[in-house]
Design an enzyme around this catalytic site. Sequence first.
Site, PDB file in Angstrom:
ATOM      1  N   ILE A 103       0.844  -1.158  -0.140  1.00  0.00           N
ATOM      2  CA  ILE A 103       0.034   0.106   0.023  1.00  0.00           C
ATOM      3  C   ILE A 103       0.804   1.207   0.008  1.00  0.00           C
ATOM      4  O   ILE A 103       1.827   1.379   0.630  1.00  0.00           O
ATOM      5  CB  ILE A 103      -0.937   0.062   1.291  1.00  0.00           C
ATOM      6  CG1 ILE A 103      -2.057   0.685   1.008  1.00  0.00           C
ATOM      7  CG2 ILE A 103      -0.163   0.098   2.550  1.00  0.00           C
ATOM      8  CD1 ILE A 103      -3.312   0.809   1.996  1.00  0.00           C
ATOM      9  N   HIS A 104       0.568   2.339  -0.563  1.00  0.00           N
ATOM     10  CA  HIS A 104       1.407   3.496  -0.932  1.00  0.00           C
ATOM     11  C   HIS A 104       0.521   4.632  -1.058  1.00  0.00           C
ATOM     12  O   HIS A 104      -0.342   4.538  -1.832  1.00  0.00           O
ATOM     13  CB  HIS A 104       2.504   3.367  -2.028  1.00  0.00           C
ATOM     14  CG  HIS A 104       1.940   2.861  -3.390  1.00  0.00           C
ATOM     15  ND1 HIS A 104       1.656   1.518  -3.424  1.00  0.00           N
ATOM     16  CD2 HIS A 104       1.784   3.634  -4.199  1.00  0.00           C
ATOM     17  CE1 HIS A 104       1.137   1.419  -4.891  1.00  0.00           C
ATOM     18  NE2 HIS A 104       1.281   2.573  -5.381  1.00  0.00           N
ATOM     19  N   LEU A 105       0.721   5.664  -0.247  1.00  0.00           N
ATOM     20  CA  LEU A 105      -0.212   6.992  -0.537  1.00  0.00           C
ATOM     21  C   LEU A 105       0.804   7.750  -1.390  1.00  0.00           C
ATOM     22  O   LEU A 105       1.977   8.072  -1.290  1.00  0.00           O
ATOM     23  CB  LEU A 105      -0.192   7.695   0.954  1.00  0.00           C
ATOM     24  CG  LEU A 105      -0.659   9.154   1.013  1.00  0.00           C
ATOM     25  CD1 LEU A 105      -2.143   9.280   0.136  1.00  0.00           C
ATOM     26  CD2 LEU A 105      -0.625   9.848   2.350  1.00  0.00           C
TER      27      LEU A 105
END
Length: 381
Positions: A299-301
């Site tokens: 997961i990456h913002l």
Amino acid sequence: MSGVRPWQSNASPVSPAAGSIMRVCWLVSKDGRHQPIRLAHAVCVMIGRSPETKITDKKCSRHQVQLKADYNKGYVLVKQLGINPSYVNSEDLRRDQEVKLKPGQDLYVVNRLYPYTIRFEEGTSDRDTLSPKRTHEEICPNSSSKMSNKHLKTEDSNPRQYHTFNSKSEEKKEKTKDGHLAENSSNSVTLVNSSDASGQKDFKGMWSQGLKVSMQDPKMQVYKDDKVVVIKDKYPKARFHWLVLPWESLSNLKVVRRDHLTLLQHMHQVGQKLVQECLDTDTLKFRLGYHAIPSMSHIHLHVISQDFDSPCLKTKKHWNSFNTDYFLESEDVMKMVEQNGKVTVKDGIAELLKLPLMCHVCQQQQSTIPQLKQHLKKHLS
DNA sequence: GTTCTAGAAC
DNA sequence: GTTCTAGAAC
């Protein structure tokens, strides 16, 4: 992170990098006849009737199949050398025939007997490549240690585009909740329990695991604390494009639950701080958000400036992934998790990537990417 | 995720 | 003819 201006001159020096992340490939006997056999990258390994494989079947040649692992491409090239057929991916092989064996597929060494599969793993030291995957407890029996300090440094190689402030390398990294990233006391990191790595039905290839490698690389790290790490997007789609990733192993938004809300909030805060500290923040707008269906695992913002002035922005998919509802605002994601305990994505959201190109400032439609890029220059100050 | 390229669009 | 894109391959 309050008050931290990581690129300023009083930041801590960078300590020597930990061992570079290496991959390892194992040939695993599915009927458990013997321990996994390591397949080194680009090295031919002969498998057949031998004490090592414990195959005594006379129909199996001593040199039944030749295996050559390709760590970059994430498969093993199988070449049949024996007289009797080997079997890969529902196909009997002919002598000298070569096929790719990918994670999740089976190799039967001869006459549909002696099943094997392959498994790719990652580690940061040679030692990690000498024995098969171990459990977290085996690697890290006292795993309560956490990274405590924030160490940041400036190294501004491209003032226009980036602040590259490497973090000081910590010698010990944190165990994650599910043991995905574990480290022993002698400075080696092994990706274990890779829930979305090899063998899974949604495994897309080694390329999709790239963020997991990058986030561990001190040279890529822009910021880190005990919960998250920030790296520059390798192919930035704007002048400023960072990725905020948690240390905790979360493959994507689908696995996020209410427990993770404080982590998402922290990721958001770190992203906001990056924006505040950006020297161009007066002239550039930023958005923080997630791709609804990301290509890369972990997961990456995204923290991305809204100039979209980048040679890496090349396709309609690139544009629409940041300029349609495919881009989920970080604040909306947090609200969703708070209210529903999970993130739901509308059906057919991938179709948004095919929408006509529309300027995000004036909503004027553009027919091609080059035209859009030309148009965007009007909005650049 | 990117790269490559055939063929569509111009 | 060149430009551009979509889809396959990685």
